[in-house]
Every structure is written in structure tokens, then in C-alpha cells.
Design an enzyme around this catalytic site. Structure first.
Site, PDB file in Angstrom:
ATOM      1  N   CYS A   2      18.674 -40.838  55.882  1.00 27.38           N
ATOM      2  CA  CYS A   2      18.154 -40.334  57.147  1.00 27.38           C
ATOM      3  C   CYS A   2      16.810 -40.980  57.457  1.00 27.38           C
ATOM      4  CB  CYS A   2      17.968 -38.837  57.058  1.00 27.38           C
ATOM      5  SG  CYS A   2      19.351 -37.976  56.328  1.00 27.38           S
ATOM      6  N   ARG A  27      20.033 -48.381  60.428  1.00 27.80           N
ATOM      7  CA  ARG A  27      20.427 -47.820  59.140  1.00 27.80           C
ATOM      8  C   ARG A  27      21.643 -46.906  59.240  1.00 27.80           C
ATOM      9  NH1 ARG A  27      16.201 -46.580  55.702  1.00 27.80           N
ATOM     10  NH2 ARG A  27      16.747 -44.398  55.860  1.00 27.80           N
ATOM     11  N   TRP A  80      21.852 -38.685  58.438  1.00 27.96           N
ATOM     12  CA  TRP A  80      23.081 -39.246  57.848  1.00 27.96           C
ATOM     13  C   TRP A  80      23.605 -38.115  56.989  1.00 27.96           C
ATOM     14  CZ3 TRP A  80      26.126 -43.683  57.083  1.00 27.96           C
ATOM     15  CH2 TRP A  80      26.803 -43.770  55.880  1.00 27.96           C
ATOM     16  N   ASN A 106      14.447 -35.775  54.401  1.00 29.49           N
ATOM     17  CA  ASN A 106      15.336 -36.788  53.824  1.00 29.49           C
ATOM     18  C   ASN A 106      15.488 -36.472  52.355  1.00 29.49           C
ATOM     19  OD1 ASN A 106      15.225 -38.064  56.235  1.00 29.49           O
ATOM     20  ND2 ASN A 106      14.280 -39.946  55.479  1.00 29.49           N
ATOM     21  N   GLY A 107      16.659 -36.703  51.791  1.00 31.28           N
ATOM     22  CA  GLY A 107      16.849 -36.470  50.363  1.00 31.28           C
ATOM     23  C   GLY A 107      17.818 -35.326  50.129  1.00 31.28           C
ATOM     24  N   GLU A 490      34.908 -56.452  39.408  1.00 31.80           N
ATOM     25  CA  GLU A 490      33.899 -56.279  40.448  1.00 31.80           C
ATOM     26  C   GLU A 490      32.863 -57.400  40.382  1.00 31.80           C
ATOM     27  OE1 GLU A 490      33.756 -54.808  43.069  1.00 31.80           O
ATOM     28  OE2 GLU A 490      31.648 -54.677  43.620  1.00 31.80           O
ATOM     29  N   LYS A 494      32.128 -59.870  43.565  1.00 28.15           N
ATOM     30  CA  LYS A 494      30.782 -59.992  44.145  1.00 28.15           C
ATOM     31  C   LYS A 494      30.409 -61.459  44.254  1.00 28.15           C
ATOM     32  CE  LYS A 494      30.393 -57.013  45.198  1.00 28.15           C
ATOM     33  NZ  LYS A 494      30.716 -55.981  46.050  1.00 28.15           N
ATOM     34  N   GLU A 497      32.623 -63.379  46.967  1.00 33.38           N
ATOM     35  CA  GLU A 497      32.465 -63.034  48.382  1.00 33.38           C
ATOM     36  C   GLU A 497      31.137 -63.491  48.967  1.00 33.38           C
ATOM     37  OE1 GLU A 497      32.582 -58.819  49.377  1.00 33.38           O
ATOM     38  OE2 GLU A 497      31.595 -58.311  47.506  1.00 33.38           O
ATOM     39  N   HIS A 513      47.045 -66.686  27.167  1.00 38.11           N
ATOM     40  CA  HIS A 513      48.406 -66.752  27.734  1.00 38.11           C
ATOM     41  C   HIS A 513      48.448 -67.631  28.969  1.00 38.11           C
ATOM     42  CE1 HIS A 513      49.816 -63.855  24.828  1.00 38.11           C
ATOM     43  NE2 HIS A 513      48.749 -63.110  25.112  1.00 38.11           N
ATOM     44  N   LYS A 612      32.222 -55.335  57.369  1.00 34.13           N
ATOM     45  CA  LYS A 612      31.815 -54.211  56.523  1.00 34.13           C
ATOM     46  C   LYS A 612      32.903 -53.147  56.452  1.00 34.13           C
ATOM     47  CE  LYS A 612      29.043 -51.968  53.876  1.00 34.13           C
ATOM     48  NZ  LYS A 612      29.001 -52.455  52.488  1.00 34.13           N
TER      49      LYS A 612
HETATM   50  C1  F6R Z   1      33.296 -55.777  48.776  1.00 34.41           C
HETATM   51  C2  F6R Z   1      33.581 -54.788  49.787  1.00 34.41           C
HETATM   52  C3  F6R Z   1      34.989 -54.497  50.128  1.00 34.41           C
HETATM   53  C4  F6R Z   1      35.201 -52.976  50.309  1.00 34.41           C
HETATM   54  C5  F6R Z   1      36.615 -52.682  50.807  1.00 34.41           C
HETATM   55  C6  F6R Z   1      36.875 -51.205  50.890  1.00 34.41           C
HETATM   56  O1  F6R Z   1      31.941 -55.928  48.548  1.00 34.41           O
HETATM   57  O2  F6R Z   1      32.685 -54.209  50.356  1.00 34.41           O
HETATM   58  O3  F6R Z   1      35.855 -54.992  49.160  1.00 34.41           O
HETATM   59  O4  F6R Z   1      34.974 -52.376  49.078  1.00 34.41           O
HETATM   60  O5  F6R Z   1      36.809 -53.275  52.056  1.00 34.41           O
HETATM   61  O6  F6R Z   1      35.991 -50.593  51.776  1.00 34.41           O
HETATM   62  P1  F6R Z   1      35.786 -49.028  51.769  1.00 34.41           P
HETATM   63  O7  F6R Z   1      35.190 -48.672  50.453  1.00 34.41           O
HETATM   64  O8  F6R Z   1      34.860 -48.770  52.903  1.00 34.41           O
HETATM   65  O9  F6R Z   1      37.129 -48.401  51.951  1.00 34.41           O
END
Ligand code: F6R
Length: 617
Positions: A2, A27, A80, A106-107, A490, A494, A497, A513, A612
């Protein structure tokens, strides 16, 4: 999270407050509100939805530029949602019982349930579902009991009763020239201007008004007037601190002074993990009040089906290890787009656990509906309160990561893991596999994670140097066993991407294998080495790739000395129970990916071809 803005001075306050909130819009938020004093009266205007709605409501009274009337003091907030869905009632500011005190916060108040129960017992009525409302009532109780009617003392007393994280702005109708701010574990700065003084949760909110700021430290409070600011510690003793001059531009300020949102968000991981865990781990017990699964339900579950995409799917793979180990229930993990179409074996005895940061991912949503259609009970682990997935799931366990702006998910993953452990421990306890003493032990270990993350972030220069030497790699392998394998997925995602380097995650034992054929002189291999029982096997795998010329970066706990002789470089993380290690060990991988991408000159926060929130199939 927030946003907070506050002002007292000689200029019209509403344009400053709304302008400040506007600077925090990037944000993300779901509602906005303002409290101000005018003619001896306290007014609160708040609206669910865009800031525009709040602004329009104020414009009707104060004119297009909001400078009508005589408002010279106020506090404002963008919310938020954490406790309670986005709504007018749950928006801030919140009022005390008499309506004389307004609070923005906030918090997370971790003991708000206990406080709410005791205040209800004293006859206080609550109009919202938030944790913040207890703060308004507590401040008023102390204020009323004080013969001197000192708002700052009432806030300090309240700080002694609330647990958790907070940045607070408090306004009282009795004193039209003063407001109070306070903080613990949630950022808050005081801005010193020529025509008045400000508070803000983030510097961009007040940057156009002043560049002289006082950073409030934990458990400090400030009393703001038009002509000065008084800062005190928790005991009310004066704090003498020189202001800091901020020379960041607005863009740098939005990123908290970091070069990218991704780095800022990684630095929010300790806070995010603490906020996800601490309110649910009270007095050694695991409390998931919002989850309605009881012992009979838990006993009846024959299978847990995890459904998610991308990073959230990788959190689901960790969940499989954790739930199977602790609650002894078979777990299947599917990427949502596969689950939807594979005619899965799901029935009324299946608990479908859906993981999503945004709560809006279309494939995940559709897969959840499919699981429901087949009779499963659904539980969503989601970051955005009131999102589509949260609304449709039978139960919701919210992560408290706060908004993620960088496209590559970082803090959301750490908090998804935190939530997954809470669920695994809860299911185990409900099935009689975890007694009180064991719960208390795990609770203590979980609560130590945020501090360990702090240290990892502070040590990041080791990874920066390693990345500077290896950013030209054509291909990187992430290899691990057990939970380290789940984590490797993961780490690999990271890196690929944001740096566009080809990368794969492999189970250590699976290399021979086929994939080992790709290892050649100089191939970079990253190995999380946090699973003590599997360490000897992993050392064997490392020797195999080293024999073929690989350069190996290990990520190992402090006391794991053995790996020094086989790795080319080792990044150390604090000692941690192997089951919980992924929450910590992912952060060095995120940092490594970040520094590689920066060295390559990639657009870290907005990698090519990615969005996103993926709301299309
Ligand atoms: C990778 C990333 C994506 C999301 C995926 C699922 O850094 O951000 O792989 O994890 O698109 O998104 P959510 O979690 O919003 O369902």
C-alpha cells in the site's frame, strides 16, 4: 504494498495528497482514500477502484484542482488488499469509534485477531474486515485515558500492543495542526518542505515537493506540524537525525534507488516472507484461520493435485516434496495448460491446490474450473486479494509478497514456498502426524528465514563477480537432487527469461541418461547443494561434469565444507533445515540471473516476449 502520503502546511493539502498517491499508482492498488481536517471536523472520503474515482468525489466539493476550501492537513492511502477484499469499507483511512481519529496503515498487524476479540469484548464495533481498524480503536482508547490528550503518546502506547509490521499516519480532529507517523518493518519517510511537512511510504510520492527527508527507523514515531517535525523513539525520547538529501530522479525513486524493480523486489523478500509467515505462526502453532479444511476433511483427502504455471508451477514442485514428506498424501503436480486437457483422475477426495501470483492466469483459472467440475475441493495460494482465482476457489491462502512489477517473478516465489510449507504443516497436523512440540520447532525454523534472506542479499557481490566472469556462457545447466532439483527448475527459468541464455534444469542422477553429452570444456553448471542426505550423490555428479570440463558454481550452507573441493566457486547461505532450504537458496539464483542479464545489457524488468499476467491461452 500500500501507499501512504501525509501533509500539514500552508498550502491546499488535497492536491498534494492526491498528487502523491498518483505517483505511487505504478505499484498497483485496489482502492484509495483520504482523511483531512477542515473547520474543526474530520472528513474521510474513500473509494474502491481507481484513484480517479476518489479524485472525482473530491472534485465535486473542492473544484477541478482540489484547491477549494481550507484543507491544510490530511493523510491519504492507496490500498493493496491483505485482510478483507477490496471494498469501500476495507479501504483506508479507518476511523476510531467516536470518529475523531483516522488511521492509514501499511503492513500487517499479526495479533489483530486477539486485539479485535478483546476490543469487541469491550463493546467496540468493527465496520471493516481489516487488521488496521484495531489500531484506530486502540489509539483512541489510550488518547481518551490520557489527561493531557496527547496523540503522540497514544500512538506510542499502541505501538507497545501491536505486533507485526506497520507504517502509520494518524490524524485527530482535536488538533487541526498536527498529525503523527510511526513505523516498524514497513518503510516510512518524513519530508521536510518550506511550506509544510510530509510523510510518505515511498519517496516518489513527495519528490516534487521536497528532496530533504528523514528516514524513520523501526519503532520510531514523528509528530508533524507545519513549522517543524519532532521524532521520538519507542519510549518517547527525542531522536536527533540529520535529514538526507535525495538526488534520485523519479524513475530511480520508484525503484527505491535500485537500478531495476527486480533488484528492489528481491530486497523485499525478507519482509514478504515474514509477512506471509508470522501472522500464521503464533505461539508455536500454525494458524490458517481462513482455511476451512478440518481434521475429517484432511483424513479424507486421497490425493493433492497441484496446478500452476511457470514460477508458480515450480513452487508446486517444492510443494509435492513438502506435502508428501510431512502429510503423507500423494501429490501430483501439473502445469495448468496440460492438466486441462489430459483427462485427469480427479474426484471428490482430491484437494486441488492452485498456485498463482496474479490470480488471473487464464490456464490456471481454467484448470481450476476443470478440477472443480470433476468434484475436487479447491484451495488457491494467491498473491492478489480478490483476484479471479481467489474468488472462485473454495479456500484461499494469501501470500503477502505485495505487488510485483518486474516481469520475472522473485519475491512471489519465496512467499509461495512459505505458504506451501504452512499448508504442508497444517495438513500434517490435521492428520495427526505433527504434534505441538514439532509444530513449535518448525515454526521457529520458519521464522528464522527472513533474517537469513537478509544476509544472502547483503552477500550478493560474490554472485555479481561470478556473473561478470561468466555472462557470455552459451548454455547453463542447473543440477540438483530432491528439493534442489525442484529449485533448479526455477533457477533455470529465471536465467533464461531475463538473460536469454539457453538453460536447463536436470535431476543430478538423470544426467548420465543423455544430457551429459552436452557438457564440454567451459560449460557452466549451477548446483544447489542444500540436501545433506543427497550430498555425496551430488558430489559424484559434480565430479562427472567437472571431468568433462564444466565450471561449477555451488550454492551450499555454511557448514557444508565438503563441496569446496569439487566446485569452482561456492556461494554460502546460512544453515537451514533441508526441507526449508529452497526459500533461501532460490535468492542466489535470482541474483545470479539478474547480474548475468545486467552484464549482457538485457532489459531486466521487461524481458522480450513476456507479459506479467498471462490472461490468454
Ligand atoms: C516467471 C513468471 C511466470 C509466472 C507465470 C504464472 O518469472 O513470472 O512464469 O510465474 O506466468 O503467473 P501467475 O503466478 O500470476 O499465475
Amino acid at each position: 504494498m500500500c501507499g501512504i502520503v501525509g501533509y500539514v502546511g500552508s498550502e491546499p493539502a488535497l492536491p498534494i495528497l492526491i498528487g502523491g498517491l498518483r505517483r505511487l499508482e505504478y505499484r498497483g492498488y485496489d482502492s484509495a482514500g483520504v482523511a483531512y481536517l477542515e473547520g474543526g471536523g474530520l472528513s474521510v472520503v474513500k473509494r474502491k477502484g481507481r484513484l480517479q474515482r476518489l479524485e472525482e468525489a473530491l472534485q465535486r466539493q473542492y473544484g477541478e484542482d482540489l484547491s477549494g476550501g481550507s484543507v491544510r492537513i490530511g493523510i491519504a492511502h492507496t490500498r493493496w488488499a491483505t485482510h478483507g477484499a477490496p471494498s469501500d469499507e476495507n479501504s483506508h483511512p479507518h476511523l476510531s469509534a467516536s470518529g475523531r481519529i483516522a488511521v492509514v496503515h501499511n503492513g500487517i498487524i499479526e495479533n489483530y485477531m486477539e486485539l479485535r476479540a478483546s476490543l469487541s469484548g469491550l463493546g467496540y464495533a468493527f465496520v471493516s474486515e481489516t487488521d488496521t481498524e484495531v489500531v484506530a480503536h486502540l489509539i483512541e482508547r489510550h488518547y481518551d485515558a490520557d489527561a493531557k490528550k496527547d496523540l503522540l503518546s497514544a500512538v506510542l502506547r499502541t505501538m507497545g500492543e501491536i505486533e507485526g509490521s506497520y507504517a502509520l499516519g494518524v490524524l485527530c480532529a482535536d488538533d487541526p495542526g498536527t498529525f503523527v507517523a510511526a513505523r516498524k518493518d514497513s518503510p516510512l519517510v518524513v519530508g521536510l518542505g518550506t511550506n509544510g511537512n510530509f510523510i510518505a511510504s515511498d519517496i516518489p510520492a513527495i519528490l516534487s515537493r521536497t528532496r530533504e527527508v528523514l528516514i524513520l527507523e523501526d519503532r520510531e514515531a514523528a509528530c508533524l506540524r507545519a513549522d517543524g517535525v519532532r521524532v521520538v523513539d519507542a519510549l518517547g525520547r527525542p531522536v536527533d537525525r540529520a535529514p538526507m538529501h535525495v538526488d534520485w530522479d523519479v524513475e530511480a525513486a520508484e525503484k527505491g534507488g535500485y537500478e531495476h524493480f527486480m533488484m528492489k523486489e528481491m530486497h523485499e523478500e525478507p519482509r514478504a516472507v515474514r509477512d506471509t509467515l508470522a501472522p500464521r505462526l503464533r505461539d508455536g502453532a500454525i494458524r490458517l484461520d481462513a482455511i476451512t479444511i478440518d481434521a475429517a476433511d484432511a483424513a479424507a483427502i486421497s490425493k493433492v493435485q497441484i496446478i500452476a504455471c511457470g514460477t508458480a508451477y515450480h513452487a508446486g514442485v517444492v510443494a509435492k516434496y513438502a506435502i508428501e514428506r510431512l502429510a503423507r498424501i500423494p501429490v501430483e503436480v501439473d502445469v495448468a495448460s496440460e492438466f486441462r486437457y489430459r483427462d485427469p483422475l480427479v474426484d471428490a477426495r482430491t484437494l486441488a491446490v492452485v498456485i498463482s501470483q496474479s490470480g488471473e492466469t487464464l490456464d490456471t483459472m481454467a484448470a481450476m474450473r476443470e478440477a472443480k467440475r470433476r468434484g475436487a475441493r479447491t484451495l488457491a495460494i494467491v498473491n492478489v486479494v480478490g483476484s479471479s482465482i481467489a474468488r472462485e476457489a473454495d479456500d484461499v491462502l494469501y501470500t503477502m509478497a505485495g505487488p510485483e512489477i518486474a516481469v520475472a517473478s522473485t519475491k512471489a516465489y519465496n512467499t509461495q514456498l512459505a505458504a506451501v510449507y504452512l499448508l504442508a504443516f497444517r495438513l500434517a497436523a490435521l492428520r495427526g502426524l505433527l504434534d505441538e512440540a514439532a509444530c513449535a520447532g518448525w515454526s521457529e525454523r520458519l521464522l528464522a528465514l527472513p533474517e537469513a534472506l537478509d544476509r544472502i542479499l547483503a552477500d550478493r557481490s560474490v554472485l555479481q563477480r561470478f556473473a561478470a566472469e561468466h555472462f557470455n556462457a552459451r548454455s547453463v545447466f542447473f543440477i540438483g537432487r530432491g528439493l534442489d532439483y525442484a529449485l533448479s527448475m526455477e533457477g533455470s527459468l529465471k536465467l533464461k527469461e531475463i538473460s536469454y541464455i539457453h538453460s536447463e534444469a536436470y535431476a543430478g542422477g538423470e544426467l548420465k541418461h543423455g544430457t551429459i553429452a552436452l557438457i564440454e570444456e567451459g560449460t557452466l553448471v549451477v548446483c544447489p547443494l542444500t540436501q545433506a542426505p543427497l550430498l555425496e550423490k551430488m558430489i559424484g555428479n559434480i565430479r562427472e561434469v567437472k571431468a568433462r570440463g564444466a565450471v561449477v558454481l555451488g550454492i551450499a550452507t555454511d557448514s557444508c565444507a565438503k563441496v569446496d573441493e569439487v566446485c569452482d566457486a561456492v556461494f554460502r547461505i546460512p544453515d537451514v533445515d533441508p526441507l526449508l532450504a529452497p526459500v533461501l537458496a532460490v535468492t542466489p539464483m535470482q541474483l545470479f540471473a539478474y547480474y548475468v542479464a545486467v552484464n549482457k545489457g538485457c532489459d531486466v524488468d521487461k524481458p522480450r516476449n513476456l507479459a506479467k499476467s498471462v490472461t490468454v491461452e
